[in-house]
Enzyme design. Structure first.
Site, PDB file in Angstrom:
ATOM      1  N   ARG A 108       0.654  -1.293   0.022  1.00  0.00           N
ATOM      2  CA  ARG A 108       0.028  -0.044  -0.006  1.00  0.00           C
ATOM      3  C   ARG A 108       1.039   1.002   0.070  1.00  0.00           C
ATOM      4  NH1 ARG A 108      -5.486   1.474   3.278  1.00  0.00           N
ATOM      5  NH2 ARG A 108      -6.068  -0.104   1.666  1.00  0.00           N
ATOM      6  N   HIS A 135      -7.300   0.793  -6.611  1.00  0.00           N
ATOM      7  CA  HIS A 135      -7.438   0.176  -5.680  1.00  0.00           C
ATOM      8  C   HIS A 135      -8.026  -1.300  -5.945  1.00  0.00           C
ATOM      9  CE1 HIS A 135      -7.880  -1.134  -1.240  1.00  0.00           C
ATOM     10  NE2 HIS A 135      -8.645  -0.143  -0.868  1.00  0.00           N
ATOM     11  N   GLN A 138     -10.191  -3.672  -3.527  1.00  0.00           N
ATOM     12  CA  GLN A 138     -11.356  -3.285  -3.170  1.00  0.00           C
ATOM     13  C   GLN A 138     -12.355  -3.629  -4.166  1.00  0.00           C
ATOM     14  OE1 GLN A 138     -12.296  -1.444  -0.145  1.00  0.00           O
ATOM     15  NE2 GLN A 138     -14.154  -1.811  -0.768  1.00  0.00           N
ATOM     16  N   ASP A 230     -17.219   7.360  -1.970  1.00  0.00           N
ATOM     17  CA  ASP A 230     -16.018   7.512  -1.160  1.00  0.00           C
ATOM     18  C   ASP A 230     -15.686   8.635  -0.655  1.00  0.00           C
ATOM     19  OD1 ASP A 230     -13.468   6.476  -0.116  1.00  0.00           O
ATOM     20  OD2 ASP A 230     -12.433   6.451  -1.904  1.00  0.00           O
ATOM     21  N   CYS A 269     -16.688   2.137   0.273  1.00  0.00           N
ATOM     22  CA  CYS A 269     -15.521   1.157   0.860  1.00  0.00           C
ATOM     23  C   CYS A 269     -15.100   1.438   2.019  1.00  0.00           C
ATOM     24  CB  CYS A 269     -14.466   1.533  -0.251  1.00  0.00           C
ATOM     25  SG  CYS A 269     -13.648   3.264  -0.275  1.00  0.00           S
ATOM     26  N   ARG A 297     -14.485  -8.085   2.075  1.00  0.00           N
ATOM     27  CA  ARG A 297     -12.994  -7.797   1.488  1.00  0.00           C
ATOM     28  C   ARG A 297     -12.243  -9.269   2.124  1.00  0.00           C
ATOM     29  NH1 ARG A 297     -10.725  -2.868   1.329  1.00  0.00           N
ATOM     30  NH2 ARG A 297      -8.951  -4.211   0.524  1.00  0.00           N
TER      31      ARG A 297
HETATM   32  N1   CP Z   1     -11.366   0.256   2.048  1.00  0.00           N
HETATM   33  C1   CP Z   1     -10.292   0.133   2.643  1.00  0.00           C
HETATM   34  O1   CP Z   1      -9.192  -0.224   1.905  1.00  0.00           O
HETATM   35  O2   CP Z   1     -10.075   0.191   4.088  1.00  0.00           O
HETATM   36  P1   CP Z   1      -8.808   0.533   4.842  1.00  0.00           P
HETATM   37  O3   CP Z   1      -8.121   1.696   4.331  1.00  0.00           O
HETATM   38  O4   CP Z   1      -9.028   0.412   6.153  1.00  0.00           O
HETATM   39  O5   CP Z   1      -7.754  -0.705   4.291  1.00  0.00           O
HETATM   40  N1  NVA Z   2      -9.933   7.003  -1.735  1.00  0.00           N
HETATM   41  C1  NVA Z   2      -9.606   6.312  -0.374  1.00  0.00           C
HETATM   42  C2  NVA Z   2      -9.723   4.917  -0.272  1.00  0.00           C
HETATM   43  C3  NVA Z   2      -9.424   4.384   1.218  1.00  0.00           C
HETATM   44  C4  NVA Z   2      -9.713   2.988   1.187  1.00  0.00           C
HETATM   45  C5  NVA Z   2      -8.032   6.834  -0.022  1.00  0.00           C
HETATM   46  O1  NVA Z   2      -7.172   6.525  -0.952  1.00  0.00           O
HETATM   47  O2  NVA Z   2      -7.692   7.173   1.022  1.00  0.00           O
END
Ligand code: CP
Ligand code: NVA
Length: 311
Positions: A108, A135, A138, A230, A269, A297
């Site tokens: 990540r 992502h 997701q 989101d 999400c 998930r």
């Molecule tokens: N939706 C999602 O990826 O959540 P987190 O940021 O908690 O991993």
């Molecule tokens: N768009 C958000 C998604 C988090 C799961 C971010 O990148 O922070």
């Protein structure tokens, strides 16, 4: 079963690299592992996967850690601040060393380039656990949530309202690959990236899906079966009061939802910023499916691992 597991890819960096059939197979695998959590319980026995995270996470980290454990494997959480990468060791050198100890890595981070370089330099599967651009995990999971509701079909009216970000980019790719229709409601200033629009234009010509970008929130949600949103400020985004002001009419609230179908499902999400992109009435209401979406998930992550590590 074998045809569900025939794999062509080592990594998951973006959904673009997968075929419609591969994605559909992963959704079927997710349904199997959701039904019986003990399936494939020894698949990762003797294997270790690292989770290299530069950004916060609740769901992605937990669902992978629990999923890896349920498949018999070992997971190691690494905060990149504590690795030599943070003192200048190159990504390539790190990837080569990871490949000697580990059987896979979930990353990540900020730049999509980071996961691409890592994948190029390593011999183990690399999974994108979120970048600024995409992502994919997701969206595999969200497609599974829609699939298990029996709604993954051509006449589904799916609307995303809000900011154009990593989640939307992957939704656009996933939906157009599967030949599904998708409407985006956003302010003109927050419209999706040109490179994503160009890609999905080509993809929708092949798959027969329709995508629409509309700047009027009421028009966007009109008669929708599913309304998805989101956060307006993603991790790593510079918070700008101007952007939040632009987006304020795109908040999912009971008034906006009154334009969708009466039983329209609400997806997010998570994490949610209650009172910003969605109200508590909407997220806690009877049409919200966000908690099943979050649960899924785990099943979708397991399905992806089963797909990547079988054969
Ligand atoms: N939706 C999602 O990826 O959540 P987190 O940021 O908690 O991993
Ligand atoms: N768009 C958000 C998604 C988090 C799961 C971010 O990148 O922070």
């Amino acid at each position: 079963m074998k045809n569900l597991l025939d794999k062509k890819h080592k990594d998951l960096l973006t959904l673009k690299d997968y075929t419609k059939e591969e994605i559909e197979n992963i959704l079927k695998l997710a349904a199997e592992v959701k039904k019986d959590g003990k399936l494939y319980k020894d698949l990762l026995s003797g294997k270790s996967l690292a989770m290299l995270f530069d950004k916060h996470s609740t769901r992605t980290r937990l669902s992978f850690e629990v999923g890896i454990s349920q498949l018999g494997g070992n997971s190691i959480y690494l905060d990149s601040k504590n690795l030599q990468i943070n003192r200048g060791e190159t990504l390539g050198d790190t990837a080569k060393v990871f490949s000697k100890y580990l059987d896979g890595v979930i990353i990540r981070t900020y730049s999509q380039k980071t996961v691409e370089v890592f994948a190029k330099e390593s011999t183990i599967p690399v999974i994108n656990g979120l970048t600024d651009l995409y992502h994919p995990c997701q969206i595999l999971s969200d497609l599974f949530t829609i699939y298990e509701l029996g709604l993954l079909k051509k006449d589904l009216k799916f609307t995303y309202v809000g900011d154009s970000n990593n989640v939307l980019n992957s939704l656009l790719i996933g939906f157009t690959m599967l030949g599904l229709n998708i409407t985006v409601g956003c302010p003109e200033k927050c419209k999706p990236l040109k490179e994503v629009i160009n890609y999905i234009k080509k993809q929708s010509e092949i798959s027969g899906s329709n995508f629409k970008i509309v700047y009027d929130p009421l028009e966007a949600v009109a008669d929708a079966d599913i309304v998805y949103t989101d956060v307006w400020v993603s991790m790593g985004d510079k918070e700008s009061a101007g952007k939040i002001k632009e987006l304020k009419d795109f908040q999912i609230n009971l008034k906006l939802l009154s334009y969708a179908k009466p039983d329209a499902k609400i997806m997010h999400c998570l994490p949610a910023h209650r009172g910003e992109e969605i109200t508590s009435e909407a997220i806690d209401g009877s049409n919200s499916i966000v908690w099943v979406q979050a649960e899924n998930r785990l099943h979708a992550q397991k399905a992806l691992l089963v797909y990547l590590y079988s054969i």
